[in-house]
Design an enzyme around this catalytic site. Structure first.
Site, PDB file in Angstrom:
ATOM      1  NE  ARG A  70      -2.582  -1.167   3.487  1.00 45.76           N
ATOM      2  CZ  ARG A  70      -1.851  -0.519   4.409  1.00 45.76           C
ATOM      3  NH1 ARG A  70      -1.685   0.943   4.325  1.00 45.76           N
ATOM      4  NH2 ARG A  70      -1.228  -0.974   5.476  1.00 45.76           N
ATOM      5  CE1 TYR A 198       0.208  -5.927  -1.868  1.00 47.74           C
ATOM      6  CE2 TYR A 198      -1.340  -3.990  -0.930  1.00 47.74           C
ATOM      7  CZ  TYR A 198      -0.384  -5.043  -0.641  1.00 47.74           C
ATOM      8  OH  TYR A 198      -0.460  -5.703   0.493  1.00 47.74           O
ATOM      9  N   GLY A 199      -2.858  -5.382  -4.140  1.00 45.56           N
ATOM     10  CA  GLY A 199      -4.328  -5.522  -3.481  1.00 45.56           C
ATOM     11  C   GLY A 199      -4.904  -4.428  -2.861  1.00 45.56           C
ATOM     12  N   GLY A 200      -4.139  -3.681  -1.680  1.00 45.41           N
ATOM     13  CA  GLY A 200      -4.608  -2.724  -1.057  1.00 45.41           C
ATOM     14  C   GLY A 200      -5.170  -1.421  -1.621  1.00 45.41           C
ATOM     15  CE  LYS A 207      -6.349  -3.156   4.543  1.00 43.63           C
ATOM     16  NZ  LYS A 207      -6.635  -3.707   5.929  1.00 43.63           N
ATOM     17  CG  HIS A 227      -7.559  -2.536  10.124  1.00 43.04           C
ATOM     18  ND1 HIS A 227      -6.285  -2.143  10.308  1.00 43.04           N
ATOM     19  CD2 HIS A 227      -7.566  -3.472   9.267  1.00 43.04           C
ATOM     20  CE1 HIS A 227      -5.189  -2.850   9.593  1.00 43.04           C
ATOM     21  NE2 HIS A 227      -6.094  -3.696   8.904  1.00 43.04           N
ATOM     22  CB  SER A 249      -0.888  -3.645   8.311  1.00 39.98           C
ATOM     23  OG  SER A 249      -1.988  -2.588   7.954  1.00 39.98           O
ATOM     24  CB  CYS A 251      -0.286  -6.824  14.498  1.00 37.56           C
ATOM     25  SG  CYS A 251       0.957  -5.538  14.497  1.00 37.56           S
ATOM     26  CE  LYS A 253      -6.725  -6.816  11.154  1.00 40.50           C
ATOM     27  NZ  LYS A 253      -5.562  -6.238  10.599  1.00 40.50           N
ATOM     28  CG  ASN A 255      -0.807 -16.019  12.340  1.00 41.00           C
ATOM     29  OD1 ASN A 255      -1.115 -16.590  11.458  1.00 41.00           O
ATOM     30  ND2 ASN A 255       0.311 -15.840  12.571  1.00 41.00           N
ATOM     31  CG  ASP A 276      -8.146  -6.568   6.701  1.00 42.53           C
ATOM     32  OD1 ASP A 276      -7.174  -6.465   7.633  1.00 42.53           O
ATOM     33  OD2 ASP A 276      -8.199  -6.185   5.776  1.00 42.53           O
ATOM     34  CG  ASN A 363       3.003  -6.630   1.685  1.00 37.00           C
ATOM     35  OD1 ASN A 363       2.146  -7.402   2.698  1.00 37.00           O
ATOM     36  ND2 ASN A 363       2.403  -5.814   1.017  1.00 37.00           N
ATOM     37  CB  SER A 364       4.699 -12.842  -0.758  1.00 40.13           C
ATOM     38  OG  SER A 364       5.288 -13.330   0.518  1.00 40.13           O
ATOM     39  NE  ARG A 365      -0.287  -8.903   1.745  1.00 37.20           N
ATOM     40  CZ  ARG A 365      -0.972  -7.936   3.013  1.00 37.20           C
ATOM     41  NH1 ARG A 365      -2.160  -8.514   3.326  1.00 37.20           N
ATOM     42  NH2 ARG A 365      -0.410  -7.124   3.714  1.00 37.20           N
ATOM     43  NE  ARG A 396       4.678  -6.747  14.321  1.00 37.22           N
ATOM     44  CZ  ARG A 396       4.848  -8.192  14.315  1.00 37.22           C
ATOM     45  NH1 ARG A 396       5.916  -8.535  14.713  1.00 37.22           N
ATOM     46  NH2 ARG A 396       4.043  -9.001  13.634  1.00 37.22           N
ATOM     47  CG  ASN A 492      -1.837 -15.129  21.303  1.00 37.36           C
ATOM     48  OD1 ASN A 492      -0.721 -15.157  22.226  1.00 37.36           O
ATOM     49  ND2 ASN A 492      -1.588 -14.752  20.046  1.00 37.36           N
TER      50      ASN A 492
HETATM   51  C1  OXD Z   1      -3.505  -4.250   5.463  1.00 36.04           C
HETATM   52  C2  OXD Z   1      -3.764  -5.561   4.839  1.00 36.04           C
HETATM   53  O1  OXD Z   1      -2.370  -3.892   5.135  1.00 36.04           O
HETATM   54  O2  OXD Z   1      -4.755  -6.035   5.553  1.00 36.04           O
HETATM   55  O3  OXD Z   1      -3.909  -3.893   6.764  1.00 36.04           O
HETATM   56  O4  OXD Z   1      -3.281  -5.643   3.846  1.00 36.04           O
HETATM   57 MN    MN Z   2      -5.439  -4.962   7.264  1.00 27.62          MN
END
Ligand code: OXD
Ligand code: MN
Length: 586
Positions: A70, A198-200, A207, A227, A249, A251, A253, A255, A276, A363-365, A396, A492
């Site tokens: 992003r 890119y996705g975002g 987003k 978010h 982002s 951190c 989520k 998992n 997300d 940041n591969s997705r 974090r 957790n």
């Molecule tokens: C972010 C995402 O960047 O979910 O928060 O891709």
């Molecule tokens: Mn996100």
């Protein structure tokens, strides 16, 4: 195909005459259509197949190397009044932004096909869902939108019934970073995104719509677009609590949303609703209900393995689009932390050489449909969503923030959310590992002035009778040698269990200036290889450090000027007073 809705037809015509595509394709959202696009991209070389035996129906897409995250510095909120966008956003006047973008879009789809994607954020039949139409020249966007949203025919029918929709116009342009902008026009309910695939930046339902534009709609209509992941935790007795967690982002989520209980808590069940974004609405009974507007996950791949997230690991072994991972000799996708296989080609398609850095981009997705997830909850499709028992903020943080604490009231909880800060990660362009303020994990995503946003949060005190409790967690505390103090991942659940027990009024806590912290013995650590002293450290606070943080938080809140709600400053003042009292006592 076209539409019965004149407003949609005329917008599509107008965009076509501006961008000059060779063809126009209205997306039906069918499986056959998805397969056609995949075949077309395979033929063009913008997608490659992966090992069909071990990774059936999985594909790899490689981005342009300068288009992998992003771009917050190129993302703008365009309101008439600059103050309405706030210092948390880059601002441009709608007139200037339109003039800039109109030039870029002029003729940009010549030689390309223009795809019209009607989509619905949220279950098609839900009163809480909102619709949009994305026009794009990228088939990669189309196949990703198919997994990430309810797109196509059903969405179009709903749009035609409702008569309105968020307009998202996207072109990959020439991927020149100097000609890349992501513009939001909240008053027009529209988005213009140019120069990135890119996705975002390009999957506009995510987003851009479900957070930046939706945050406006939510403010106007009395709900919250956040978010947040949504997860259901089922106790051995069969009681299910749903919690919504806002973490910045990358951190963890995803998992947490798919957590696998540790052996000692094997009789707990975890259900994923979303990883997300959450839209939270007060219902008629005074509860806050959540839906996940998305229908898929666009998650960070590196670090995913059988131990860190077995559900995600299994989930991405079929029907998955990978972006910017490496590949092995057997043509399997590979990433750092996979703990299996060896890369032969890196994310750019070069022969792998350690000297070039990580094999997979950090940041591969992966893009997958939510139903691939072994812990998928059918309630993700439930029009009424799920009732939320607790809201959890987190970041974090190597130091300062304890493992978990509970806010003393809703208003104090809003302060806790506003205080969220985190070390930066690879999900956004820029330096990694620097602490930045990320209130409610919405810094990159709140489409209006944060001060007004905090006031909106505070207003929920009078909107619903049964507000969820608010907590803060930090899985990332380290000792002086840089070792994590808390094991994280499935463990957790022990912290979430305390959170649920607090909601049920059956767990103990110590009152501190910061909020209610568990005593070390309030946490279930049976079977955990962790010393009593470490648990004590995790559940204690350093008053001096907290004081410094609170003072700097006050300065930050005040930097928003007159719009900062007085109630938020009052909460900050109360905490500071309490800290001073405790310091004097000590
Ligand atoms: C972010 C995402 O960047 O979910 O928060 O891709
Ligand atoms: Mn996100």
């Amino acid at each position: 195909m076209t539409s019965k809705l004149a407003a949609l037809r005329s917008w599509v015509d107008q965009v076509a005459s501006q961008t000059q595509p060779d063809n126009i394709h209205w997306c039906s959202g069918s499986e056959e259509e998805y397969q056609e696009f995949v075949q077309q991209m395979l033929a063009e070389g913008t997608l490659t197949t992966l090992n069909e035996k071990t990774y059936p129906d999985c594909y790899l897409h490689r981005s342009d190397p300068n288009d992998v995250a992003r771009v917050e510095h190129l993302t703008f909120v365009c309101t008439e009044n600059e103050e309405d966008a706030g210092q948390n956003n880059n601002w441009m006047s709608p007139a200037d932004a339109h003039a800039k973008m109109d030039k870029l879009f002029e003729g940009c789809m010549r030689g390309r096909t223009m795809y019209v994607i009607p989509y619905c954020m949220g279950p098609i039949g839900s009163r809480y869902s909102r619709c949009g139409v994305e026009i794009t020249d990228s088939p990669y966007v189309v196949i990703n939108m198919k997994k990430m949203t309810r797109m196509g025919k059903n969405a179009l029918e709903r749009i035609e019934k409702e008569g309105y929709f968020v307009r998202g116009l996207h072109s990959t342009g020439d991927l020149d970073p100097d000609r890349r902008f992501i513009m939001h026009f909240p008053d027009e309910l529209s988005i213009m995104s140019f120069g990135s695939g890119y996705g975002g930046n390009a999957l506009l339902g995510k987003k851009c719509h479900a957070l930046r534009i939706a945050s406006h709609q939510a403010r106007r209509e009395g709900w919250l677009a956040e978010h947040m992941l949504i997860v259901g935790l089922e106790s051995p007795e069969g009681a299910v609590h749903y919690i919504a967690c806002a973490f910045p982002s990358a951190c963890g989520k995803t998992n947490l949303a798919m957590l696998i209980p540790p052996d000692e808590l094997h009789d707990w069940k975890v259900w994923t609703l979303g990883d997300d974004i959450a839209w939270l609405h007060p219902d008629e009974t005074g509860k806050l209900r959540a839906i996940n507007p998305e229908s898929g996950y666009f998650g960070v791949v590196p670090g995913t393995n059988q131990k860190t997230n077995k559900n995600a690991y299994d989930m991405i072994m079929h029907d998955t689009i990978f972006t910017n991972v490496a590949v092995t000799e057997d043509n399997e996708p590979w990433w750092e932390g996979k703990q299996l296989g060896t890369p032969v080609k890196d994310w750019r398609g070069r022969d792998y050489d350690e000297a070039n850095g990580p094999a997979a981009h950090p940041n591969s997705r992966f893009t997958v449909s939510a139903t691939n997830n072994p812990s998928y909850s059918n309630l993700a499709d439930e029009p009424e969503g799920v009732p939320i028992s607790a809201i959890v903020f987190g970041g974090r943080r190597k130091h300062v923030a304890p493992l978990v604490y509970e806010a003393k009231s809703w208003e104090h909880g809003v302060l806790v959310g506003a205080s969220t800060a985190s070390e930066t990660t690879a999900a956004m362009v820029g330096e990694v590992g620097v602490i930045r303020r990320d209130p409610m994990a919405m810094k990159p995503f709140c489409g209006y002035n944060f001060a007004d946003y905090w006031a909106h949060w505070l207003s929920f005190k009078d909107r619903t009778a049964h507000l969820p409790k608010i907590f803060h967690v930090n899985w990332f505390r380290q000792d002086d040698e840089g070792h994590f103090l808390w094991p994280g991942f499935g463990e957790n659940l022990r912290v979430l269990q305390w959170i649920i027990d607090r909601c049920e009024h059956r767990a103990g806590a110590q009152e501190t200036a910061l909020g209610y912290l568990p005593h070390p013995y309030d946490l279930d650590t049976i079977g955990l290889d962790i010393s009593t002293q470490t648990v004590e450290t995790l559940t204690s606070i350093d008053l001096k450090q907290c004081r410094n943080e609170m003072i700097s938080l006050g300065e930050y809140l005040e930097s928003y000027g007159d719009r900062t709600p007085g109630e938020l400053l009052r909460q900050q003042h109360l905490v500071l007073q309490e800290i001073d009292r405790e310091i004097a006592k000590a």
